[in-house]
Scaffold this motif. Sequence first.
Motif, short mmCIF file in Angstrom:
data_model
loop_
_atom_site.label_atom_id
_atom_site.label_comp_id
_atom_site.label_asym_id
_atom_site.label_seq_id
_atom_site.Cartn_x
_atom_site.Cartn_y
_atom_site.Cartn_z
N UNK A 116 -0.93 -7.60 -42.63
CA UNK A 116 -2.26 -7.98 -42.14
C UNK A 116 -2.61 -7.31 -40.80
N UNK A 117 -1.64 -6.65 -40.19
CA UNK A 117 -1.90 -5.97 -38.93
C UNK A 117 -1.49 -6.74 -37.70
N UNK A 118 -0.76 -7.83 -37.89
CA UNK A 118 -0.27 -8.63 -36.77
C UNK A 118 1.02 -8.01 -36.27
N UNK A 119 1.10 -7.73 -34.97
CA UNK A 119 2.31 -7.15 -34.39
C UNK A 119 3.29 -8.25 -34.04
N UNK A 120 4.52 -8.15 -34.54
CA UNK A 120 5.58 -9.10 -34.25
C UNK A 120 6.67 -8.42 -33.42
N UNK A 121 7.15 -9.13 -32.39
CA UNK A 121 8.21 -8.62 -31.52
C UNK A 121 9.32 -9.66 -31.48
N UNK A 160 10.59 -3.18 -23.31
CA UNK A 160 9.31 -3.16 -24.00
C UNK A 160 9.56 -3.44 -25.48
N UNK A 161 9.03 -2.63 -26.38
CA UNK A 161 9.34 -2.80 -27.80
C UNK A 161 9.15 -1.48 -28.53
N UNK A 162 9.67 -1.40 -29.74
CA UNK A 162 9.69 -0.14 -30.47
C UNK A 162 8.29 0.38 -30.77
N UNK A 163 7.37 -0.49 -31.13
CA UNK A 163 6.02 -0.02 -31.47
C UNK A 163 5.34 0.59 -30.25
N UNK A 164 5.41 -0.09 -29.11
CA UNK A 164 4.77 0.43 -27.91
C UNK A 164 5.35 1.80 -27.53
N UNK A 165 6.65 1.88 -27.47
CA UNK A 165 7.28 3.12 -27.01
C UNK A 165 7.05 4.25 -28.00
#
Length: 319
Positions: free
Chosen positions: A131-136, A100-105
Amino acid sequence: MAPLKRLFVFDFDWTLIDADSDYFVFEHLNAELSKIQLNSIGKVQWTDLQQRLLGELFDRGISKEDIERTLSSIPFASERIEALTLMKEHDSDLYILSDANTVYIETILKAYKIDHLFTGILTNPASFNPQGRLNVTRYHGLDKPPHQCQLPCEPNLCKGLELQKLIDSQHYDQVIYMGDASNDFCPSTRLLRERGDLVLARQGLSLEQRIKERPELVQAEIIYWQDAKDVLEVTQDIFYGRDRLSGAGGVKLISSAASSTTSLSTMVESTVTSSSTTSSASSVVDSPIDDQVEPSSSVKVLSAVESSDSKMFAQAVKA
């Protein structure tokens, strides 16, 4: 006598939570992008696909707050929380090893106030820009040589390699790995029977299938589990003894991958009360979000049936 030092390592999606966080976000925030996600399985590297679709989500007006509220609404079974707390109380090290990714977990763990239970999280790095854009980005980036694992690992993350690093980092008396999917097979092969290691494999999903296909590669003892109640029961037996529930439904371990693949639920004794055998549904902690997710005007929320069916389908295909 000093207590045993144990290392618990968990997959996240469909292991600690009964959902796939990648799918959950898009299913609940944009049905069109969710369909694109499903249709892209096997065609685009998974982490790269999430990065592209998250950009599309941002362009359609979905905010950081929308994503965080959606993630915080994912149910977390109370029995799993109880099991994790028990592990921590016994001075175990708890790691999440996930695609998954760090933000989700981190968002989900903080929503249920259990982030302090974990020693570390190994997953794809993610962050919101101003700006609130999530980058993975990939955990194992394109700037690194390929990990060259011959087992079914994703190119961005060889879970077996990362698990081995944890095992080698200090002395552990026992290592327990818990997962459900094909990419959980590689770390399962890193465990040792002589150390008393355990593989906790979710029944009916692709990790079980991989183990059946290559049983000679998994030397640790194996438990097949179905739901969070099973996980709690196994955890209690690890710390309080396998005979703790003797005469009242004690858990039995499968000695090796070559043994019968009977699930944990069918291995309990007939003396288990009917209430515990007739209901496989785990009790769920209420979401910390008081109100339902209020999406922006551009958001279409799927029905519960649509969401559940597509997640299960996607998990099976993705794995």
